[in-house]
Scaffold this active site. Structure first.
Site, PDB file in Angstrom:
ATOM      1  N   ARG A   3      31.895   1.462  64.313  1.00 36.10           N
ATOM      2  CA  ARG A   3      30.906   2.542  64.249  1.00 36.10           C
ATOM      3  C   ARG A   3      30.333   2.707  62.842  1.00 36.10           C
ATOM      4  O   ARG A   3      30.903   2.232  61.854  1.00 36.10           O
ATOM      5  CB  ARG A   3      31.574   3.879  64.619  1.00 36.10           C
ATOM      6  CG  ARG A   3      31.762   4.046  66.103  1.00 36.10           C
ATOM      7  CD  ARG A   3      32.534   5.320  66.386  1.00 36.10           C
ATOM      8  NE  ARG A   3      32.538   5.597  67.814  1.00 36.10           N
ATOM      9  CZ  ARG A   3      33.380   6.431  68.401  1.00 36.10           C
ATOM     10  NH1 ARG A   3      34.283   7.073  67.701  1.00 36.10           N
ATOM     11  NH2 ARG A   3      33.298   6.634  69.695  1.00 36.10           N
TER      12      ARG A   3
ATOM     13  N   ASP B  86      30.779  21.403  42.341  1.00 38.77           N
ATOM     14  CA  ASP B  86      29.589  20.543  42.272  1.00 38.77           C
ATOM     15  C   ASP B  86      29.507  19.749  40.963  1.00 38.77           C
ATOM     16  O   ASP B  86      28.776  18.764  40.884  1.00 38.77           O
ATOM     17  CB  ASP B  86      28.312  21.389  42.398  1.00 38.77           C
ATOM     18  CG  ASP B  86      28.286  22.221  43.663  1.00 38.77           C
ATOM     19  OD1 ASP B  86      28.957  21.838  44.635  1.00 38.77           O
ATOM     20  OD2 ASP B  86      27.594  23.258  43.683  1.00 38.77           O
TER      21      ASP B  86
ATOM     22  N   ARG C 208      25.345  20.775  46.386  1.00 39.13           N
ATOM     23  CA  ARG C 208      23.993  21.358  46.220  1.00 39.13           C
ATOM     24  C   ARG C 208      22.984  20.266  45.898  1.00 39.13           C
ATOM     25  O   ARG C 208      22.903  19.285  46.607  1.00 39.13           O
ATOM     26  CB  ARG C 208      24.010  22.450  45.138  1.00 39.13           C
ATOM     27  CG  ARG C 208      24.535  23.759  45.643  1.00 39.13           C
ATOM     28  CD  ARG C 208      24.024  24.890  44.812  1.00 39.13           C
ATOM     29  NE  ARG C 208      24.513  24.787  43.443  1.00 39.13           N
ATOM     30  CZ  ARG C 208      24.146  25.573  42.475  1.00 39.13           C
ATOM     31  NH1 ARG C 208      23.295  26.551  42.697  1.00 39.13           N
ATOM     32  NH2 ARG C 208      24.613  25.415  41.258  1.00 39.13           N
TER      33      ARG C 208
HETATM   34  O1  F6P Z   1      28.240  25.575  44.753  1.00 41.43           O
HETATM   35  C1  F6P Z   1      29.348  25.331  45.543  1.00 41.43           C
HETATM   36  C2  F6P Z   1      28.957  25.117  46.987  1.00 41.43           C
HETATM   37  O2  F6P Z   1      30.123  24.812  47.718  1.00 41.43           O
HETATM   38  C3  F6P Z   1      27.882  24.059  47.197  1.00 41.43           C
HETATM   39  O3  F6P Z   1      28.376  22.754  47.102  1.00 41.43           O
HETATM   40  C4  F6P Z   1      27.384  24.446  48.555  1.00 41.43           C
HETATM   41  O4  F6P Z   1      26.040  24.045  48.740  1.00 41.43           O
HETATM   42  C5  F6P Z   1      27.458  25.949  48.530  1.00 41.43           C
HETATM   43  O5  F6P Z   1      28.393  26.298  47.532  1.00 41.43           O
HETATM   44  C6  F6P Z   1      27.903  26.553  49.840  1.00 41.43           C
HETATM   45  O6  F6P Z   1      27.837  27.917  49.740  1.00 41.43           O
HETATM   46  P1  F6P Z   1      28.410  28.915  50.837  1.00 41.43           P
HETATM   47  O7  F6P Z   1      29.858  29.128  50.514  1.00 41.43           O
HETATM   48  O8  F6P Z   1      27.598  30.129  50.673  1.00 41.43           O
HETATM   49  O9  F6P Z   1      28.245  28.260  52.184  1.00 41.43           O
END
Ligand code: F6P
Length: 361
Positions: A174, A139, A183
């Site tokens: 499209r 992220d 996140r």
């Molecule tokens: O923080 C890394 C991340 O991949 C985010 O981008 C995403 O929202 C989250 O973790 C997904 O988490 P999980 O692996 O629990 O689905």
């Protein structure tokens, strides 16, 4: 000098974790004569019956290009709670963990992780246990470092996806939507959107107006480009609305891309498809940059411990790896500056962020 150090990986995995582990072990053993213990499954591995493994040079041989983490990880440790449906709060029994580390003769810790993992690492420091953090997350939302490892690989993957969506969008006239992770920040969407030639980039930092999205699609149609590529961050929000969750209870973001797709089809009559890139952004081999950055972070983390530093995180600043207080890294989320250079550049080359007043920006 420490005789033996521990290393753990926490939070969601990210490409480059094994590169850091390898560099830590090689530097600790080769340069400083320290032994290395790998703690399995994040902090869970030092609670209750510890789960640890001896990390020799042989144990880390060949792992540089491997995705995931040889140590295992958890992004919701057994000690985490979701409070008020808003935040994951780690209620970490730090004293118990430190007791266990002492029993295992681990004298210092290197913790690889994002905001949550590093906030826990800081507690170890406050309890007097030597610790150095290493910033990991696709992220790129950690303050005090210009980059986290894993991010560049995620951008490569998202960019390739956009390239591929481009040709199919153009063939079918499209509107293609790529939903990416990140996140509550838009770093992946912004960087991949620029590298992958998106027409609209939707990020949480710029609440979007549906009318602005439609304006861009219509504008392109009028100019003869009857397809549109949109990249949207999973945490993107419409003006006055809340983020969309796949699982609200577990605070798992997702679904904003499909939501937008349905509305675009209904409003324009144009065919639209949504692709959710998901964990493809996290899995698999790190790119060359993340291998290099992870290796540099790992070696620098060991050198920092050997030099007597603690309560610090290794960080990239102006191209050099340095150390910063862990508290600076976890104090705030690093969000995309909406008046920053990359957003300006994107707008200058005609990319829309779908802000309500986008035409005037
Ligand atoms: O923080 C890394 C991340 O991949 C985010 O981008 C995403 O929202 C989250 O973790 C997904 O988490 P999980 O692996 O629990 O689905």
């Amino acid at each position: 000098m420490y005789k033996q150090i521990g290393i753990l990986t926490g939070g969601g995995d990210a490409p480059g974790l094994n590169a850091v582990i390898r560099a830590v072990v090689r530097t600790a053993i080769g340069e400083f004569g320290m032994k290395c213990i790998g703690i399995e499954d994040s902090f869970d591995g030092i609670l209750g019956d510890p789960k640890v493994t001896k990390l020799t040079l042989k144990a880390v041989s060949g792992i540089l290009p491997r995705g995931g983490t040889i140590l295992g990880t958890r992004n919701r440790g057994s000690f985490c709670k979701i409070v008020d449906g808003k935040a994951i709060i780690p209620e970490m029994p730090v004293e118990e963990a430190i007791e266990n580390l002492k029993k295992l003769e681990i004298e210092a810790l290197i913790a690889l992780g994002g905001e949550g993992t590093l906030a826990i690492a800081e507690k170890f420091h406050k309890h007097g246990f030597p610790v150095i953090g290493v910033p990991k997350t696709i992220d790129n939302d950690l303050a005090a470092t210009e980059l986290t490892f894993g991010f560049m690989t995620a951008i490569d993957i998202a960019t390739e996806a956009l390239d591929r969506l481009h040709t199919t969008a153009a063939s079918h006239d499209r509107v293609m939507i790529l939903e990416v992770m990140g996140r509550n920040t838009g770093w992946i969407a912004l960087h991949a959107g620029l590298a992958g030639s998106a027409d609209v980039i939707v990020i949480p930092e710029v609440p979007f107006s549906f009318d602005s999205v439609l304006d861009k699609i219509k504008q392109r149609d009028k100019a003869g480009s009857r397809f549109t590529n949109i990249v949207i961050a999973e945490g993107a929000v419409e003006v006055g609305e809340q983020p969309i969750y796949l699982d609200k209870e577990a605070l798992r973001l997702g679904g904003v891309g499909s939501h937008l797709r349905r509305r675009i089809e209904a409003a324009t009559g144009k065919e639209s498809r949504c692709v959710v890139l998901g964990h493809l952004q996290r899995g698999g081999s790190p790119n060359a940059f993340d291998r290099m950055l992870g290796t540099n972070f790992g070696a620098c983390a060991v050198r920092a411990l050997a030099n007597g530093q603690t309560g610090k995180m290794v960080a990239l600043r102006a191209g050099e790896v340095t150390t910063v207080p862990l508290r600076d890294a976890v104090a705030n989320l690093k969000t995309v500056p909406v008046d920053g250079q990359l957003v300006r550049t994107a707008r200058d080359i005609g990319i829309s962020f779908a802000a309500p007043n986008e035409a005037k920006l």
